[in-house]
Design an enzyme around this catalytic site. Structure first.
Site, PDB file in Angstrom:
ATOM      1  N   CYS A 275       0.880  -1.166   0.000  1.00  0.00           N
ATOM      2  CA  CYS A 275       0.000   0.000   0.000  1.00  0.00           C
ATOM      3  C   CYS A 275       0.913   1.209   0.000  1.00  0.00           C
ATOM      4  CB  CYS A 275      -0.916   0.014   1.224  1.00  0.00           C
ATOM      5  SG  CYS A 275      -1.984   1.484   1.284  1.00  0.00           S
TER       6      CYS A 275
ATOM      7  N   CYS B 232      -0.591   4.333   2.419  1.00  0.00           N
ATOM      8  CA  CYS B 232      -0.663   4.189   3.879  1.00  0.00           C
ATOM      9  C   CYS B 232      -0.359   2.735   4.237  1.00  0.00           C
ATOM     10  CB  CYS B 232      -2.005   4.656   4.418  1.00  0.00           C
ATOM     11  SG  CYS B 232      -3.440   3.978   3.554  1.00  0.00           S
ATOM     12  N   SER B 233      -1.349   1.991   4.710  1.00  0.00           N
ATOM     13  CA  SER B 233      -1.106   0.585   5.055  1.00  0.00           C
ATOM     14  C   SER B 233      -2.384  -0.231   4.916  1.00  0.00           C
ATOM     15  CB  SER B 233      -0.556   0.470   6.486  1.00  0.00           C
ATOM     16  OG  SER B 233      -1.438   1.065   7.420  1.00  0.00           O
ATOM     17  N   CYS B 234      -3.144   0.001   3.834  1.00  0.00           N
ATOM     18  CA  CYS B 234      -4.370  -0.765   3.601  1.00  0.00           C
ATOM     19  C   CYS B 234      -4.021  -2.253   3.511  1.00  0.00           C
ATOM     20  CB  CYS B 234      -5.055  -0.286   2.327  1.00  0.00           C
ATOM     21  SG  CYS B 234      -5.642   1.421   2.432  1.00  0.00           S
TER      22      CYS B 234
END
Length: 206
Positions: A110, A113-115
């Site tokens: 991602c 961000c950190s999906c």
């Protein structure tokens, strides 16, 4: 959309301490204002870290290995198939399964961000959220995979899938040899979290 690609911080390094301190400070402030309940927060974290974890995703992968019809359905509609198994909800509303083959190896990142598909894989590892991984996975995926101890064949392409808030990915790793005739529960022991992100391979039976 996928990207095709034919300071080396170690990929397993955790985030630097500053973000962790900021998160802790924010948690303390919100708790002091009565906006969050630390016990409820701990319960949520425990649920994703230990009760969900990657075993849900491992079951999906094992079922795909054991049943070719299930595998085809998963690749066609992972969201629906996972929902049938009860694996759905926040952070897992829209899931796409991508399959590793002898010709193509898939890796998920991602970049914004950190999906991450929490209902299937639990909490994302620290390295998945790091700036180094997010930048290098797209720019030099083969080097990132090498850092994880993976050496792909020259003819095997690497496809990078960029998760977003609208769509998350589950990598279907290749089934290891020597597992013929195994049932789903036994096959699950070969599936690792990293193999479902694409930074690892399924465990080979001893």
């Amino acid at each position: 959309m996928p990207h095709d690609h034919h300071d080396h911080d170690h990929p397993h390094a955790l985030l630097p301490p500053d973000p962790a301190l900021r998160v802790k400070a924010l948690e303390t402030l919100l708790t002091a204002k009565g906006l969050i309940d630390p016990a409820a927060l701990d319960e949520i974290i425990d649920t994703y870290a230990h009760k969900i974890g990657p075993q849900n995703g491992a079951r999906v992968v094992a079922m795909a290995w054991a049943d070719d019809n299930f595998r085809r359905r998963l690749l066609a509609d992972a969201t629906g198939v996972c929902a049938e198994l009860g694996f759905y909800g926040r952070q897992g509303e829209h899931v796409v399964a991508v399959e590793n083959t002898d010709e193509v190896h898939n890796i998920v990142v991602c970049t914004l961000c950190s999906c991450y598909p929490w209902p299937l894989l639990g909490m994302p590892p620290g390295w998945y959220k790091s700036d180094a991984y997010r930048a290098r996975a797209v720019r030099e995926p083969r080097a990132v995979l090498a850092d994880f101890g993976m050496e792909l064949t020259e003819g095997q392409a690497v496809r990078v899938w960029d998760s977003t808030a609208e769509i998350r990915y589950l990598v279907l790793p290749q089934r290891p040899e020597g597992t013929e005739g195994w049932d789903v529960d036994r096959l699950m022991t070969c599936v690792t979290r990293d193999s479902m992100i694409g930074t690892g391979l399924a465990r080979v039976p001893a």
